[in-house]
Design a protein around this motif. Structure first.
Motif, PDB file in Angstrom:
ATOM      1  N   ALA A  36      40.065  54.849  42.904  1.00  0.00           N
ATOM      2  CA  ALA A  36      40.166  53.805  41.885  1.00  0.00           C
ATOM      3  C   ALA A  36      41.577  53.733  41.323  1.00  0.00           C
ATOM      4  CB  ALA A  36      39.157  54.070  40.769  1.00  0.00           C
ATOM      5  N   ARG A  37      42.186  54.895  41.078  1.00  0.00           N
ATOM      6  CA  ARG A  37      43.567  54.896  40.566  1.00  0.00           C
ATOM      7  C   ARG A  37      44.544  54.344  41.589  1.00  0.00           C
ATOM      8  NH1 ARG A  37      41.822  59.836  38.254  1.00  0.00           N
ATOM      9  NH2 ARG A  37      42.614  61.033  40.033  1.00  0.00           N
ATOM     10  N   ALA A  38      44.317  54.665  42.868  1.00  0.00           N
ATOM     11  CA  ALA A  38      45.235  54.200  43.910  1.00  0.00           C
ATOM     12  C   ALA A  38      45.191  52.686  44.072  1.00  0.00           C
ATOM     13  CB  ALA A  38      44.907  54.878  45.239  1.00  0.00           C
ATOM     14  N   VAL A  43      35.754  51.255  41.310  1.00  0.00           N
ATOM     15  CA  VAL A  43      35.022  51.379  42.575  1.00  0.00           C
ATOM     16  C   VAL A  43      33.550  51.630  42.259  1.00  0.00           C
ATOM     17  CG1 VAL A  43      37.025  52.287  43.821  1.00  0.00           C
ATOM     18  CG2 VAL A  43      35.425  53.874  42.734  1.00  0.00           C
ATOM     19  N   THR A  44      32.699  51.363  43.220  1.00  0.00           N
ATOM     20  CA  THR A  44      31.261  51.579  43.037  1.00  0.00           C
ATOM     21  C   THR A  44      30.792  52.683  43.969  1.00  0.00           C
ATOM     22  OG1 THR A  44      30.828  49.762  44.584  1.00  0.00           O
ATOM     23  CG2 THR A  44      30.731  49.267  42.231  1.00  0.00           C
ATOM     24  N   LEU A  45      29.827  53.447  43.478  1.00  0.00           N
ATOM     25  CA  LEU A  45      29.246  54.548  44.243  1.00  0.00           C
ATOM     26  C   LEU A  45      27.727  54.426  44.179  1.00  0.00           C
ATOM     27  CD1 LEU A  45      29.367  57.402  45.652  1.00  0.00           C
ATOM     28  CD2 LEU A  45      29.254  58.373  43.338  1.00  0.00           C
ATOM     29  N   SER A  46      27.102  54.157  45.334  1.00  0.00           N
ATOM     30  CA  SER A  46      25.640  54.103  45.408  1.00  0.00           C
ATOM     31  C   SER A  46      25.121  55.456  45.870  1.00  0.00           C
ATOM     32  CB  SER A  46      25.189  53.002  46.369  1.00  0.00           C
ATOM     33  OG  SER A  46      25.437  51.720  45.826  1.00  0.00           O
ATOM     34  N   ILE A  59      33.078  53.497  38.781  1.00  0.00           N
ATOM     35  CA  ILE A  59      34.077  54.490  38.361  1.00  0.00           C
ATOM     36  C   ILE A  59      35.389  53.757  38.098  1.00  0.00           C
ATOM     37  CG2 ILE A  59      35.374  56.547  38.996  1.00  0.00           C
ATOM     38  CD1 ILE A  59      32.163  55.868  40.800  1.00  0.00           C
ATOM     39  N   ALA A  60      35.865  53.818  36.859  1.00  0.00           N
ATOM     40  CA  ALA A  60      37.103  53.142  36.468  1.00  0.00           C
ATOM     41  C   ALA A  60      38.313  53.971  36.895  1.00  0.00           C
ATOM     42  CB  ALA A  60      37.122  52.925  34.958  1.00  0.00           C
ATOM     43  N   PRO A  61      39.503  53.361  36.983  1.00  0.00           N
ATOM     44  CA  PRO A  61      40.703  54.099  37.396  1.00  0.00           C
ATOM     45  C   PRO A  61      41.006  55.322  36.527  1.00  0.00           C
ATOM     46  CG  PRO A  61      41.122  51.755  37.501  1.00  0.00           C
ATOM     47  CD  PRO A  61      39.768  51.913  36.866  1.00  0.00           C
ATOM     48  N   HIS A  62      40.644  55.287  35.234  1.00  0.00           N
ATOM     49  CA  HIS A  62      40.907  56.453  34.384  1.00  0.00           C
ATOM     50  C   HIS A  62      39.772  57.472  34.445  1.00  0.00           C
ATOM     51  CE1 HIS A  62      38.756  53.471  31.912  1.00  0.00           C
ATOM     52  NE2 HIS A  62      38.174  54.515  31.345  1.00  0.00           N
ATOM     53  N   GLY A  63      38.754  57.215  35.309  1.00  0.00           N
ATOM     54  CA  GLY A  63      37.716  58.202  35.544  1.00  0.00           C
ATOM     55  C   GLY A  63      36.419  57.973  34.819  1.00  0.00           C
ATOM     56  N   GLU A  64      36.346  56.987  33.931  1.00  0.00           N
ATOM     57  CA  GLU A  64      35.101  56.746  33.196  1.00  0.00           C
ATOM     58  C   GLU A  64      34.012  56.246  34.154  1.00  0.00           C
ATOM     59  OE1 GLU A  64      33.364  54.044  29.471  1.00  0.00           O
ATOM     60  OE2 GLU A  64      35.461  53.899  30.102  1.00  0.00           O
ATOM     61  N   THR A  71      22.181  47.109  41.665  1.00  0.00           N
ATOM     62  CA  THR A  71      22.949  47.614  42.798  1.00  0.00           C
ATOM     63  C   THR A  71      23.654  46.454  43.491  1.00  0.00           C
ATOM     64  OG1 THR A  71      21.388  49.411  43.162  1.00  0.00           O
ATOM     65  CG2 THR A  71      22.807  48.812  45.007  1.00  0.00           C
ATOM     66  N   PRO A  72      24.977  46.525  43.674  1.00  0.00           N
ATOM     67  CA  PRO A  72      25.686  45.438  44.348  1.00  0.00           C
ATOM     68  C   PRO A  72      25.316  45.363  45.820  1.00  0.00           C
ATOM     69  CG  PRO A  72      27.152  47.320  43.995  1.00  0.00           C
ATOM     70  CD  PRO A  72      25.876  47.622  43.266  1.00  0.00           C
ATOM     71  N   ALA A  73      25.626  44.220  46.444  1.00  0.00           N
ATOM     72  CA  ALA A  73      25.303  44.038  47.868  1.00  0.00           C
ATOM     73  C   ALA A  73      26.014  45.063  48.732  1.00  0.00           C
ATOM     74  CB  ALA A  73      25.671  42.621  48.301  1.00  0.00           C
ATOM     75  N   ALA A  74      27.228  45.445  48.350  1.00  0.00           N
ATOM     76  CA  ALA A  74      27.981  46.457  49.096  1.00  0.00           C
ATOM     77  C   ALA A  74      28.745  47.318  48.100  1.00  0.00           C
ATOM     78  CB  ALA A  74      28.938  45.807  50.082  1.00  0.00           C
ATOM     79  N   SER A  75      28.712  48.635  48.328  1.00  0.00           N
ATOM     80  CA  SER A  75      29.414  49.564  47.450  1.00  0.00           C
ATOM     81  C   SER A  75      30.637  50.141  48.149  1.00  0.00           C
ATOM     82  CB  SER A  75      28.486  50.709  47.023  1.00  0.00           C
ATOM     83  OG  SER A  75      27.421  50.226  46.239  1.00  0.00           O
ATOM     84  N   THR A  76      31.632  50.532  47.349  1.00  0.00           N
ATOM     85  CA  THR A  76      32.840  51.136  47.914  1.00  0.00           C
ATOM     86  C   THR A  76      32.505  52.455  48.591  1.00  0.00           C
ATOM     87  OG1 THR A  76      33.944  50.247  45.939  1.00  0.00           O
ATOM     88  CG2 THR A  76      35.257  51.646  47.424  1.00  0.00           C
ATOM     89  N   PHE A  77      31.653  53.259  47.934  1.00  0.00           N
ATOM     90  CA  PHE A  77      31.250  54.565  48.461  1.00  0.00           C
ATOM     91  C   PHE A  77      29.725  54.650  48.448  1.00  0.00           C
ATOM     92  CE2 PHE A  77      35.459  55.291  46.682  1.00  0.00           C
ATOM     93  CZ  PHE A  77      36.083  56.111  47.627  1.00  0.00           C
TER      94      PHE A  77
END
Length: 574
Positions: A36-38, A43-46, A59-64, A71-77
């Motif tokens: 997320a920071r990069a 990002v989303t994690l299912s 998950i936000a870039p600062h870690g929150e 649930t989204p149609a597609a997750s990052t992780f």
């Protein structure tokens, strides 16, 4: 109150085809936050338990971290939690066993609570969310102790004690049973379900298909409508087109790891280190086998290379376990340099370093392997036939070779392409009568072609569409005469290419041959069987596995460890 501990055996973090086996949740949260920071974007994690999505995090870039309501149609992780380690208390001390999913573990905890008639606490730790839940017994019908029944249970528990802990004696277990009067769990009006497992040692509930007078009386007392057929109570659901009333059911029978033999007559179910052999016609347990190690995956049905019998094969590390009706369980130690390949009903061991064109292969025959040498360095194994072994050779642009066990060529046929400039891009399958391959040619769509095995001439073709020649799934059926290429059935016995089956699930998983057709799994976990006749059977829920079809076109399903058989629904009367 006794506590059952549940922890994921491993945490598999996946993204864009990359898999990270994390040591703990801190590593998971760190990896997702770094991404997320990069990117500067959340990002989303299912989180998945088997094929079921439990929840999704942002998950936000600062870690929150925030748990999403939808649930989204597609997750990052995706984070895969299964399998789980289940630690169960017993009088002889804690017992650890592996279960496939969290839902199966909770089902088995409920079975244990019901059989022992007291609450259990189920504590989940080591995942993204810790959780504590109280599992209470299901309502039961109490019956008085039966001395003969207790004697048989004593013998069963004695076997379990020897297998699990030598300090747990049959006498102590018998005393425990006599002290705590055991209920019979009424799971169908047609018969009582008998708890025949030990907590932590393979829970199995099997429904009788007979109609003893006691069960009939119970059914009459429970149901005011005595004119209709009694309904078997089970968590399993019937797919569309099948009777809603199960022919038989066994709730809590498996870790949702089960398979039919190729004929569809026998089911092998795995629960921890126990293999149960179930008659697909009656639902009765034929045999209970204690395995030396926990299988890594579900059992696979296979047919003897000579067609003389069938069985089930499982692997656990380098231990290969083979069950056949005639020989029971046989184990072998396999080499880490070998890989098992399943083609239709045939199991072949090939060297990992030269799996495409091996110098020799080992073919599963009965409860052991026999070695077959290659007819040449340019040949790949296809399938055994009555006349030997069929090999695909690159000689002369594409040649079908039949060779004996020593690699001596018995016959060879050069395949004639659909045009002079076409080249074989992929061998799909073959029989003694016909060969299926795909041909590619610059500027044209790839072609699926069937060739006569004796002459090499083309007998049928169909266009495959742009860019599909090497990526389309091709799976040989268990009867070895029909294969599924993409969504098109190809008959290697009649030499005809069938009509494409429409609206199949979009999936990157390989299709799997099951009795009656082929199994495909959609991205949401829902499964579909494409039958050899081109029809489809769809699981009613993503948590239900379609095991396959029996000889009578009935379907066997596994719903979070609840096994059941459903017969085709009768035709509607006008």
């Amino acid at each position: 109150m006794r506590t059952i501990q549940l922890q994921p055996q491993k945490l598999s973090l996946r993204a864009a085809g990359t898999v990270l086996d994390a040591a703990g949740m801190n590593e998971v949260w760190s990896a997702t936050a770094q991404h997320a920071r990069a990117t500067g974007q959340p990002v989303t994690l299912s989180v998945l338990d088997g094929s079921t999505t439990l929840r999704t995090w942002s998950i936000a870039p600062h870690g929150e971290r925030t748990q999403l309501e939808r649930t989204p149609a597609a997750s990052t992780f995706t984070l895969h939690l299964a399998p789980w380690v289940m630690t169960v208390p017993s009088e002889a001390g804690p017992v650890e066993r592996e279960v496939s999913t969290l839902s199966v573990a909770r089902q088995q905890a409920e079975d244990a609570a019901t059989s022992q008639n007291h609450d259990f606490t189920v504590a989940v730790t080591g995942a993204d969310l810790d959780d504590v839940q109280v599992i209470s017994p299901r309502p039961v019908v109490m019956v008085e102790d039966d001395e003969d029944e207790l004697d048989s249970l004593e013998e069963l528990f004695a076997d379990e004690a020897d297998a699990q802990d030598p300090k747990a004696t049959a006498g102590a277990l018998s005393a425990f049973l006599r002290k705590h009067r055991k209920p019979l769990i009424i799971s169908s009006a047609a018969g009582a379900a008998l708890f025949i497992g030990l907590v932590g040692g393979g829970i199995l509930l099997a429904n009788s298909t007979t109609n003893p007078s006691e069960s009939a009386a119970a059914a009459a007392a429970q149901s005011p409508d005595t004119t209709s057929s009694p309904r078997i109570q089970t968590a399993a659901e019937a797919p569309a087109g099948f009777s809603v009333n199960a022919a038989w059911a066994a709730d809590g029978a498996t870790d949702q790891r089960s398979a039919l033999t190729p004929s569809g007559s026998v089911i092998g179910t795995v629960s921890g280190r126990v293999l149960n052999i179930i008659d697909a016609e009656t639902g009765e347990v034929r045999d209970t086998v204690h395995l030396p190690v926990k299988p890594d995956t579900a059992p696979v049905g296979f047919q003897d290379a000579r067609g003389s019998g069938e069985g089930l094969v499982m692997t656990g590390g380098t231990t290969l376990m083979i069950w056949t009706a005639g020989d029971g369980l046989t184990t072998h130690t396999t080499s880490e340099k070998e890989a098992l390949q399943v083609t239709g009903p045939t199991v072949i061991a090939v060297p990992k370093s030269t799996s495409t064109r091996p110098d020799a292969i080992r073919l599963l025959h009965g409860n052991d392997f026999e070695t077959w040498k290659s007819p040449g360095t340019d040949a790949s194994p296809i399938t055994p036939v009555d006349g030997g072994m069929l090999w695909a050779s690159s000689v002369d642009g594409g040649t079908l070779v039949t060779a004996d066990a020593e690699g001596k060529t018995k016959s060879s046929t050069r395949l004639v392409g659909p045009s002079p400039s076409a080249k074989i891009s992929r061998w799909l399958g073959a029989s003694e009568k016909f060969v299926a391959v795909t041909w590619s040619e610059t500027g044209r769509e790839p072609v699926l072609a069937l060739h006569a095995a004796d002459t090499g001439e083309v007998v049928d073709t169909t266009s495959m569409g742009s860019g599909t020649a090497t990526s389309t799934r091709a799976v040989l059926g268990l009867e070895k005469t029909v294969m599924l290429v993409g969504s098109t059935p190809v008959d290697l016995d009649t030499g005809r290419i069938g009509t494409r089956t429409e609206d199949l699930p979009s999936t990157t998983d390989a299709a799997k041959a099951v009795p009656g057709g082929w199994l495909l799994r959609a991205q949401d976990g829902t499964e579909t069987i494409v039958t050899s006749r081109g029809s489809t059977i769809i699981s009613p829920t993503s948590t239900e596995t379609l095991v396959g079809l029996t000889g009578e076109d009935s379907v066997v399903v596994d719903h979070r460890g609840a096994l059941a058989r459903f017969d085709p629904a009768p035709p509607e009367t006008p």
